[in-house]
Scaffold this motif. Structure first.
Motif, PDB file in Angstrom:
ATOM      1  N   SER A  83     125.443  14.865 -11.096  1.00 16.69           N
ATOM      2  CA  SER A  83     124.424  13.997 -10.525  1.00 16.69           C
ATOM      3  C   SER A  83     124.353  14.242  -9.023  1.00 16.69           C
ATOM      4  CB  SER A  83     124.776  12.534 -10.789  1.00 16.69           C
ATOM      5  OG  SER A  83     125.982  12.186 -10.114  1.00 16.69           O
ATOM      6  N   LYS A  84     123.313  13.736  -8.384  1.00 21.77           N
ATOM      7  CA  LYS A  84     123.174  13.906  -6.935  1.00 21.77           C
ATOM      8  C   LYS A  84     124.322  13.238  -6.191  1.00 21.77           C
ATOM      9  CE  LYS A  84     118.159  14.478  -6.744  1.00 21.77           C
ATOM     10  NZ  LYS A  84     116.875  13.968  -6.184  1.00 21.77           N
ATOM     11  N   ALA A  85     124.783  12.113  -6.711  1.00 20.56           N
ATOM     12  CA  ALA A  85     125.900  11.413  -6.067  1.00 20.56           C
ATOM     13  C   ALA A  85     127.157  12.270  -6.086  1.00 20.56           C
ATOM     14  CB  ALA A  85     126.156  10.078  -6.767  1.00 20.56           C
ATOM     15  N   HIS A  86     127.437  12.938  -7.210  1.00 23.29           N
ATOM     16  CA  HIS A  86     128.613  13.803  -7.298  1.00 23.29           C
ATOM     17  C   HIS A  86     128.445  15.061  -6.455  1.00 23.29           C
ATOM     18  CE1 HIS A  86     130.469  12.087 -11.272  1.00 23.29           C
ATOM     19  NE2 HIS A  86     130.416  11.218 -10.289  1.00 23.29           N
ATOM     20  N   MET A  87     127.213  15.571  -6.352  1.00 21.70           N
ATOM     21  CA  MET A  87     126.968  16.767  -5.537  1.00 21.70           C
ATOM     22  C   MET A  87     127.324  16.514  -4.084  1.00 21.70           C
ATOM     23  SD  MET A  87     123.387  18.177  -7.175  1.00 21.70           S
ATOM     24  CE  MET A  87     123.124  19.350  -5.855  1.00 21.70           C
ATOM     25  N   GLN A  88     127.112  15.291  -3.606  1.00 18.17           N
ATOM     26  CA  GLN A  88     127.404  14.963  -2.216  1.00 18.17           C
ATOM     27  C   GLN A  88     128.898  14.823  -1.957  1.00 18.17           C
ATOM     28  OE1 GLN A  88     125.138  11.393  -1.546  1.00 18.17           O
ATOM     29  NE2 GLN A  88     123.175  12.464  -1.429  1.00 18.17           N
ATOM     30  N   LYS A  89     129.686  14.569  -3.016  1.00 19.88           N
ATOM     31  CA  LYS A  89     131.126  14.316  -2.828  1.00 19.88           C
ATOM     32  C   LYS A  89     132.021  15.395  -3.432  1.00 19.88           C
ATOM     33  CE  LYS A  89     131.046  10.227  -4.800  1.00 19.88           C
ATOM     34  NZ  LYS A  89     131.512   8.895  -5.276  1.00 19.88           N
ATOM     35  N   VAL A  90     131.419  16.432  -4.031  1.00 19.21           N
ATOM     36  CA  VAL A  90     132.215  17.378  -4.802  1.00 19.21           C
ATOM     37  C   VAL A  90     133.241  18.122  -3.940  1.00 19.21           C
ATOM     38  CG1 VAL A  90     130.584  19.295  -4.537  1.00 19.21           C
ATOM     39  CG2 VAL A  90     132.047  19.178  -6.567  1.00 19.21           C
ATOM     40  N   PHE A  91     132.967  18.271  -2.630  1.00 16.01           N
ATOM     41  CA  PHE A  91     133.903  18.972  -1.749  1.00 16.01           C
ATOM     42  C   PHE A  91     134.808  18.009  -0.984  1.00 16.01           C
ATOM     43  CE2 PHE A  91     130.286  21.987  -2.052  1.00 16.01           C
ATOM     44  CZ  PHE A  91     130.969  23.060  -2.606  1.00 16.01           C
TER      45      PHE A  91
END
Length: 398
Positions: free
Chosen positions: A340-348
């Motif tokens: 999701s977009k939320a996970h894309m922002q926190k994946v790193f």
């Protein structure tokens, strides 16, 4: 159901508490100052009303109290040293003014009347004029605006909020910098200790490999070769961990060869239900400046993350292409669950993971290796829930 966790949530709560305290202090200061301003405005209005009455006594010759209070009213008028005020007589002429600090010197009577007229228009925007009863049905007007002291107090809460915001920002930056430094120290210490602990069992494994080679009749040579490859792999991992915390040495490497050799090794050690393929649009022998051990670690972390996202079943595709501005891109695409977009922002982010196991540091380390050590970029090129994700590594080419 997948669960996300962040080992730094407590720090986020602390930041929220600090921000709320700053907000409460700022809001309280604003409300209190606004109350003071309102009280001062009421006081100044009463003062101007008294000033207006004084003018009525002085200028209204037919007023019943005229003459007896001339001295008192004159003292009241002279006492106003802060509030800008302009008196307009019944004929519309500007008969008197006080505390007009920005009035230029040397104006002619006509220029003075014009200047005062403009000032009354500005004053009307802040306060309506006060009526002066001159007797016999005649009335004058007194225009006024806030004193400089009141204006300064009005700006004070905004200045205070700006100061509190700046202090809050400095505190946040200091806290974040301290946290990152602490994280770096923990990672470096953990990595070097891991490398040290791996040394003893590796030495023992190498001795066992040599023992197995000494008796080929009892031990299958192909098995021994594979065990030796894994021991060499452990040596590579140890070298990687040992290099954390120090500036790595970069060398010119053939990126096609490095990626293909490593993926050949990796393909034999991941799920057999994952189909791995490598394609390249790069020219043969394309050179990039990398640290081979660390760069392979980046590829490994991303690929293993992709295999986990596919739950061991799917396709893993690596594609190398040339980009403008002397850059090379390596796209790693999986057919996993996507993000999701939320996970894309926190994946790193350090500590973030959608798995029940692991510390959530693999992609964080990969990004740091690419961006800090190789002056490149690592990001999520695209991702779609239920279809898969593509990570892109960008490096400078020669």
């Amino acid at each position: 159901m997948l669960k996300s966790f962040d080992i730094y949530n407590q720090n986020n709560v602390l930041k929220i508490i600090v921000a709320l305290n700053l907000l409460l202090v700022g809001t309280g200061s604003l409300l209190y100052t606004d109350r003071l301003i309102n009280r001062l405005e009421d006081r100044e209005e009463q003062y101007v009303q008294l000033y207006a009455k004084s003018i009525g006594y002085l200028f209204g010759s037919s007023h019943p109290n005229a003459g007896d209070l001339t001295f008192v009213t004159d003292q009241i008028i002279q006492a106003n040293t802060t509030i800008p005020a302009i008196y307009v007589d019944p004929s519309g002429a500007f008969a008197a003014h006080k505390n007009i600090d920005d009035m230029p010197a040397g104006l002619t009577p006509e220029e003075t009347q014009k200047f005062l007229k403009q000032k009354t228009l500005e004053m009307r925007k802040k306060h309506g004029p006060l009526i002066v009863d001159l007797g016999d049905g005649e009335q004058g007007l007194v225009y006024y605006t806030n004193s400089s002291l009141l204006r300064q107090i009005a700006y004070f809460p905004y200045a205070l909020l700006a100061i509190l915001t700046a202090l809050g920002l400095l505190a946040y930056l200091s806290f974040s910098s301290s946290r990152r430094a602490e994280q770096n120290r923990v990672w470096v210490g953990l990595a070097k200790e891991t490398a040290h602990q791996l040394g003893t069992p590796m030495s023992s494994l190498m001795a066992w490999v040599e023992y197995m080679r000494s008796d080929p009749d009892q031990f299958d040579g192909s098995i021994t070769d594979e065990i030796e490859k894994d021991v060499q792999r452990l040596e590579t991992i140890t070298a990687r961990f040992s290099s954390i915390g120090s500036v790595p040495t970069l060398k010119e490497e053939d990126v096609n060869e490095v990626v293909r050799q490593f993926t050949d090794y990796l393909a034999k050690r991941i799920s057999t239900k994952v189909k791995m393929s490598v394609t390249s649009q790069l020219p043969p022998g394309q050179q990039v400046q990398i640290n081979k051990l660390l760069f392979e670690w980046v590829i490994e972390n991303i690929c293993k993350n992709a295999v986990d996202a596919m739950k061991g079943v799917g396709e893993l595709r690596l594609n190398m292409v040339s980009l403008p501005h002397q850059e090379v891109a390596i796209d790693i695409t999986d057919t996993g669950k996507g993000m999701s977009k939320a996970h894309m922002q926190k994946v790193f982010s350090p500590g973030f993971s959608t798995k029940k196991r692991g510390w959530g540091l693999g992609l964080t380390l990969a990004k740091r290796i690419v961006e800090e050590y190789h002056d490149g970029r690592l990001f999520v090129k695209n991702s779609e829930v239920g279809k898969g994700t593509t990570f892109r590594i960008v490096l400078n080419r020669k």
